[in-house]
Design an enzyme around this catalytic site. Structure first.
Site, mmCIF file in Angstrom:
data_model
loop_
_atom_site.group_PDB
_atom_site.id
_atom_site.type_symbol
_atom_site.label_atom_id
_atom_site.label_comp_id
_atom_site.label_asym_id
_atom_site.label_seq_id
_atom_site.Cartn_x
_atom_site.Cartn_y
_atom_site.Cartn_z
ATOM 1 N N ASP A 109 -38.006 -17.048 -14.325
ATOM 2 C CA ASP A 109 -37.690 -18.129 -15.258
ATOM 3 C C ASP A 109 -38.596 -19.331 -15.034
ATOM 4 O O ASP A 109 -39.075 -19.561 -13.924
ATOM 5 C CB ASP A 109 -36.234 -18.592 -15.065
ATOM 6 N N ASP A 144 -35.445 -22.749 -9.929
ATOM 7 C CA ASP A 144 -35.016 -21.522 -9.261
ATOM 8 C C ASP A 144 -36.053 -20.422 -9.424
ATOM 9 O O ASP A 144 -36.370 -19.707 -8.481
ATOM 10 C CB ASP A 144 -33.695 -21.035 -9.860
ATOM 11 N N ASP A 162 -38.022 -22.326 -14.470
ATOM 12 C CA ASP A 162 -37.280 -23.469 -13.922
ATOM 13 C C ASP A 162 -37.463 -23.496 -12.405
ATOM 14 O O ASP A 162 -38.205 -22.683 -11.847
ATOM 15 C CB ASP A 162 -35.798 -23.398 -14.317
ATOM 16 N N GLU A 183 -36.599 -11.416 -12.568
ATOM 17 C CA GLU A 183 -35.494 -12.124 -11.935
ATOM 18 C C GLU A 183 -34.200 -11.883 -12.719
ATOM 19 O O GLU A 183 -34.096 -12.226 -13.889
ATOM 20 C CB GLU A 183 -35.838 -13.624 -11.926
#
Ligand code: 0RA
Length: 656
Positions: A515, A519, A517, A441
């Site tokens: 990641d 997102d 998180d 990403e």
């Protein structure tokens, strides 16, 4: 002592005050339930608590299905006491033939005694639920049962499942029915606070699935008592109307029919909307089966077949579609359907009852749907035309998508080996069996990965932000998306499940690295959806993985280590045991330098990866579908939708 519990248990000595009943098996069963309540009912969140009510209510529904009860009422009283009243037969009060105490006491205190005692277990009306009010009793601080039956009112009270005294006759009545009042045990449940909206939604669903059953819900916890009534004479047909309200129906009448054989009862309602998506909800004995199963399979086969038969008869329409027949996918677009089956011995693929597997249901469904659908269209010729036209449109759009796919695939070098995308940092090794592709990403993490990798066998492909959600998008649109085209080219096997050539696969490990998180989770979900929908053989053959970057770096002077979970972090903090310990939370891969990324996430010697399993993705998508049902049914629309968008639930599933 133990053996005595089954047959003629001598009345136990007076351990519980004055009363002596069949306490031995009572206590054994109870202890099992109270020791491991999670085996019977969840206790750590709201679901288990609410299941206590549903368990009692299931019995009322059984009474309704057996034509004895007409309604039930659920009251949430002060202090979260629940009262469930029905007008069924009333729990039997005569002395139980083997246990030698009133049947009421047996039903309330013996595990698995919920089964109705007759030998007609295979008669559909003989009750489908009833895993046990005794479980509810065992997990209640106190419970009170009141039975109106045979001209009298009987009552018995229990504490944590143990009778406080014998069943008593407390009055006369001309009525029949059962009232169960209980307070969930706060020493068992983390919360005993009932949510009105959760109960409401469940009871509305019950009312839809049992046409003619009156359900009353009351909340007495507030100053002003809240009351609602659910009654749907049209049953799931009304449910279809409600589901269709939010969309545009393309024909007038929704379609409904029911049928049964000795063992199975089935009800089906359907309609077509002008939307591109499909919403099908399947139920077995009132349980929502997110993954469908044999009832759904039978339905689909018959629907496609019947519509094709109609198409064959219509020369003009046949011309429009160019002589081909409708595929399963063509008839799914815009379809809204509810399938509800009731059978005495449902078999599911798993404890969570996501998929019905009884083979005999498929045949019945197929026959029922073919027969009734044909009949319906014969009687309502105006309804079939718009449906067929819609299916033909879908078919033609799909054909256009196929052509686009072909065009793109044929152009050498665009989707096949020829020229690899510029963004791809390929590896030097050519043997796919040892090659790995990291889908990363963002450019910054991509940079770290490129520097940190072993360029011999590890390739890096950075993707920009969120790729297109391909869940309900046609291939021609998908192929306009640059990120996706890059991905397809790098992988090398083509695109679209039919035209895939797995021999051309360039990497046997394709690793999604995002990641840690929200997102990142969302991006991972989008990539997974793409693979599942469009490069399925990669998933099915176990070539797809998810990287597990660490969540924390824990440092104490020169000493440091990584933690991949919250518990891991706590352990390390304990191990270092110093007030100078520094905890760094990694929010993104970009926060790690290339060596750290290699060492924690990419080095085959040290890394932890999850292999993606098709069932996990299926479940992830099913969860979305289940949530859609909740969205469509529930009143808290916006927060839910937002929640789903933001929390790719998959993480939870894969991390199991
Ligand atoms: C055992 C046997 C029968 C009914 C019930 C239990 C029953 C349980 C509950 C719980 C709440 N309401 C209920 N209604 C009935 C069969 C009764 C018979 O054969 O007469």
């Amino acid at each position: 002592m133990k053996k005595a519990s089954s047959e003629q248990a001598p009345p136990a000595k007076k351990q519980l005050g004055e009363y002596s009943g069949s306490k031995i098996q009572v206590l054994e069963g109870l202890q099992a339930v109270r020791k491991r309540p999670g085996m019977y009912i969840g206790t750590q969140d709201h679901t288990g608590l609410h299941k206590m009510v549903y368990e009692v209510v299931d019995n009322c529904v059984d009474e309704f299905m057996a034509d004895y009860a007409t309604h039930f009422t659920v009251k949430i009283l002060k202090d979260n006491v629940i009262e469930v009243i029905d007008d069924g037969r009333g729990i039997p009060v005569d002395i139980h033939p083997t246990k030698k105490v009133p049947t009421l006491e047996v039903v309330m205190t013996v595990l698995h005694a919920g089964g109705k005692f007759g030998d007609d277990a295979y008669e559909i009306t003989g009750g489908l639920h009833g895993v046990g009010v005794s479980v509810v009793n065992a997990l209640s601080e106190w419970l009170e049962a009141e039975v109106h039956r045979d001209g009298a009112i009987y009552q018995q009270r229990y504490k944590q499942g143990i009778p406080e005294g014998p069943m008593k006759k407390i009055g006369k009545t001309k009525l029949h029915g059962t009232t169960v009042r209980f307070k969930a045990d706060p020493t068992i449940f983390t919360t005993t606070e009932f949510k009105y909206s959760t109960l409401r939604q469940h009871f509305e669903e019950i009312a839809f699935l049992n046409k003619g059953l009156k359900v009353y819900l009351e909340d007495h916890r507030t100053k002003e008592v809240k009351k609602e009534e659910f009654l749907f004479q049209g049953g799931i047909q009304e449910l279809i109307e409600k589901l269709a309200e939010k969309k545009q129906k393309i024909h007038k009448k929704s379609i409904y029919f029911e049928g049964r054989n000795e063992h199975v009862r089935a009800e089906i309602a359907l309609a077509y909307s002008d939307s591109q998506s499909e919403s099908i909800f399947t139920f077995t004995n009132g349980i929502n089966n997110n993954l469908g199963g044999t009832h759904l399979e039978g339905f689909r086969t018959a629907l496609t077949r019947t519509l094709n038969e109609y198409l064959k008869k219509d020369e003009a329409l046949k011309k429009k579609i160019g002589g081909v027949s409708l595929s399963g996918e063509d008839v799914r677009e815009g379809l809204i359907a509810v399938i509800s089956v009731k059978l005495p011995d449902p078999q599911f693929n798993s404890q969570t009852k996501e998929k019905l597997v009884n083979a005999e249901v498929k045949g019945l469904m197929q026959q029922l749907v073919s027969e009734h659908l044909t009949l319906f269209f014969e009687e309502n010729p105006a309804e079939i035309k718009p449906i067929l036209e819609k299916c033909i449109l879908s078919s033609r759009a799909r054909e256009a998508a196929r052509k686009a796919r072909e065009m793109v695939t044929k152009r050498k070098g665009v989707l096949e080996g020829g020229g690899l995308p510029g963004k791809l940092a390929d590896c030097s090794e050519k043997d796919p069996a040892i090659c790995e592709l990291f889908i990363v990403e963002g450019d910054s993490a991509g940079g770290s990965a490129k520097q940190g990798r072993n360029r011999n066998f590890q390739a890096i492909l950075p993707l920009k932000g969120k790729i297109l959600n391909v869940f309900r998008v046609r291939d021609d649109k998908i192929l306009e998306n640059e990120e996706i085209k890059t991905l397809i080219t790098a992988i090398g096997i083509g695109f679209g499940n039919e035209s895939i050539d797995l021999d051309k696969l360039r990497y046997h490990k394709i690793i999604i690295m995002t990641d840690a998180d929200v997102d990142g989770a969302h991006i991972r979900t989008l990539i997974l959806t793409f693979f599942y929908k469009k490069l399925r053989p990669i998933v099915d053959n176990g070539y797809l993985y998810i990287a597990q970057p660490p969540l924390y770096l824990i440092r104490n002077g020169k000493q440091f280590d990584y933690a991949y979970t919250e518990e891991g972090k706590d352990k390390l903090v304990k191990k270092f045991n110093s007030d100078k310990t520094v905890i760094q939370r990694y929010k993104g891969l970009g926060e790690m330098n290339p060596e750290q990324l290699w060492e924690t996430t990419m080095d085959p010697e040290k890394r932890v990866m999850l292999q993606v399993n098709p069932i996990d993705i299926e479940r992830m998508q099913a969860e979305k579908i289940e949530n859609t049902f909740k969205i469509l049914m529930g009143d808290e629309v916006e927060p839910r939708r937002k929640f789903i968008e933001e929390n790719a639930k998959l993480v939870a599933n894969l991390d199991l």
